[in-house]
Scaffold this active site. Structure first.
Site, PDB file in Angstrom:
ATOM      1  CG  ASP A   1      23.757  72.256  59.539  1.00  0.00           C
ATOM      2  OD1 ASP A   1      24.289  71.138  59.632  1.00  0.00           O
ATOM      3  OD2 ASP A   1      23.803  73.099  60.457  1.00  0.00           O
TER       4      ASP A   1
ATOM      5  CD  GLU B   1      24.021  57.702  56.236  1.00  0.00           C
ATOM      6  OE1 GLU B   1      23.230  56.754  56.082  1.00  0.00           O
ATOM      7  OE2 GLU B   1      23.668  58.810  56.677  1.00  0.00           O
TER       8      GLU B   1
ATOM      9  CG  ASP C   1      35.254  56.313  66.663  1.00  0.00           C
ATOM     10  OD1 ASP C   1      35.484  56.752  65.513  1.00  0.00           O
ATOM     11  OD2 ASP C   1      35.392  56.988  67.692  1.00  0.00           O
TER      12      ASP C   1
ATOM     13  CD  GLU D   1      17.193  60.334  60.906  1.00  0.00           C
ATOM     14  OE1 GLU D   1      18.360  60.567  61.275  1.00  0.00           O
ATOM     15  OE2 GLU D   1      16.814  59.196  60.567  1.00  0.00           O
ATOM     16  CE1 TYR D   2      20.843  65.016  63.729  1.00  0.00           C
ATOM     17  CE2 TYR D   2      22.296  66.916  63.615  1.00  0.00           C
ATOM     18  CZ  TYR D   2      21.782  65.852  64.321  1.00  0.00           C
ATOM     19  OH  TYR D   2      22.191  65.617  65.601  1.00  0.00           O
TER      20      TYR D   2
ATOM     21  CD  GLU E   1      25.437  57.158  65.174  1.00  0.00           C
ATOM     22  OE1 GLU E   1      25.250  57.815  64.135  1.00  0.00           O
ATOM     23  OE2 GLU E   1      26.026  57.633  66.164  1.00  0.00           O
TER      24      GLU E   1
ATOM     25  CG  ASP F   1      29.093  65.024  65.536  1.00  0.00           C
ATOM     26  OD1 ASP F   1      27.873  65.211  65.372  1.00  0.00           O
ATOM     27  OD2 ASP F   1      29.546  64.005  66.088  1.00  0.00           O
TER      28      ASP F   1
HETATM   29  N1  SAH Z   1      23.434  61.481  59.361  1.00  0.00           N
HETATM   30  C1  SAH Z   1      22.343  61.775  60.272  1.00  0.00           C
HETATM   31  C2  SAH Z   1      22.867  62.148  61.674  1.00  0.00           C
HETATM   32  C3  SAH Z   1      23.774  63.342  61.735  1.00  0.00           C
HETATM   33  S1  SAH Z   1      24.401  63.670  63.375  1.00  0.00           S
HETATM   34  C4  SAH Z   1      21.496  62.869  59.692  1.00  0.00           C
HETATM   35  O1  SAH Z   1      21.918  63.520  58.745  1.00  0.00           O
HETATM   36  O2  SAH Z   1      20.371  63.066  60.172  1.00  0.00           O
HETATM   37  C5  SAH Z   1      26.026  62.966  63.262  1.00  0.00           C
HETATM   38  C6  SAH Z   1      26.048  61.513  63.695  1.00  0.00           C
HETATM   39  O3  SAH Z   1      27.358  61.011  63.450  1.00  0.00           O
HETATM   40  C7  SAH Z   1      25.781  61.309  65.180  1.00  0.00           C
HETATM   41  O4  SAH Z   1      24.775  60.341  65.337  1.00  0.00           O
HETATM   42  C8  SAH Z   1      27.134  60.828  65.736  1.00  0.00           C
HETATM   43  O5  SAH Z   1      26.985  59.910  66.812  1.00  0.00           O
HETATM   44  C9  SAH Z   1      27.751  60.171  64.524  1.00  0.00           C
HETATM   45  N2  SAH Z   1      29.212  60.118  64.522  1.00  0.00           N
HETATM   46  C10 SAH Z   1      30.032  61.177  64.744  1.00  0.00           C
HETATM   47  N3  SAH Z   1      31.328  60.800  64.700  1.00  0.00           N
HETATM   48  C11 SAH Z   1      31.325  59.458  64.432  1.00  0.00           C
HETATM   49  C12 SAH Z   1      32.356  58.485  64.291  1.00  0.00           C
HETATM   50  N4  SAH Z   1      33.656  58.814  64.408  1.00  0.00           N
HETATM   51  N5  SAH Z   1      32.001  57.208  64.018  1.00  0.00           N
HETATM   52  C13 SAH Z   1      30.694  56.866  63.935  1.00  0.00           C
HETATM   53  N6  SAH Z   1      29.681  57.745  64.078  1.00  0.00           N
HETATM   54  C14 SAH Z   1      29.980  59.025  64.317  1.00  0.00           C
END
Ligand code: SAH
Length: 215
Positions: A154, A43, A96, A192-193, A68, A118
């Protein structure tokens, strides 16, 4: 949404490096061995980590790795997993996803989950989207023969663009929904989102894609 920096995050991550890895190059090609599993899930962008935790409870025989890059969110996710007890077949990478190929070998991953990534709405930032062409090429190399990508969001705009990214990158769509939670999906945990948008009555977009591997 960026989380407020947490003071305890760094020492906590430091202390739990056997669960939340920072640069696990030594496990490249060896995750299934490490987690003693046949099916490996990844994930990307786990946030506070509820999805990974709940899915690992629902599918305890399968391996679950969550990435994350936000260190405060990662520390929260790490703490939840540690306080939950046995880490079982779960691990995290604090880093990353651009560096995925340092940590995973070709055809090593069976399912990639992108949950509420994002949206990067401005055009010049589209290439940072986790479903954009550059990432899809990496995922294709890392997915096993029957490997799939599961995406939920979303964001209508991100979803529409992503459908095109997948098709352009020679994936086929195995399923597709513009109101995923209209039907019950007890097999798939709520993030969570996702819960937040469901509470607001907003639809959840979802798709499952698979590369058209050339034999
Ligand atoms: N999956 C969770 C959080 C969604 S927010 C949910 O659905 O509730 C998106 C998350 O992705 C953020 O915490 C952000 O820090 C992370 N993220 C974004 N780009 C990333 C990357 N290139 N590598 C690792 N994490 C990343």
């Amino acid at each position: 949404m960026r989380m407020r920096k947490k003071k305890w995050a760094e020492p906590y991550l430091e202390e739990h490096q056997d669960y939340a890895f920072s640069n696990p190059i030594e496990y490249k090609g060896k995750w299934k061995q490490l987690l003693d599993c046949k099916v490996l899930h990844l994930e990307i962008g786990i946030g506070k980590g509820d999805y990974l935790l709940n899915m690992a409870k629902m599918y305890p025989e399968e391996g679950w790795v969550g990435i994350e890059k936000d260190r405060s969110a990662a520390a929260v996710a790490c703490r939840k997993a540690i306080e939950d007890g046995d880490i079982g077949k779960k691990r995290m990478i604090v880093g990353d996803a651009a560096l995925l190929e340092d940590w995973f070998d070709e055809a090593e991953i069976d399912v990639i989950h992108l949950n509420f990534s994002d949206p990067w709405p401005k055009k010049y930032t589209h290439k940072r989207r986790l479903s954009s062409a550059g990432f899809l090429e990496k995922y294709k190399r890392l997915l096993s023969k029957e490997g799939i990508i599961r995406m939920k969001t979303d964001n209508k705009n991100l979803f529409e663009d992503s459908v095109l990214y997948f098709l352009d990158a020679d994936f086929k769509l195995l399923s597709f929904s513009v109101d995923y939670r209209r039907n019950e999906h007890p097999e798939d945990a709520i993030t969570e989102y996702e819960q937040r948008y469901m509470d607001l009555g907003q639809p959840i977009y979802q798709l499952v894609a698979k590369p058209n591997h050339v034999e």
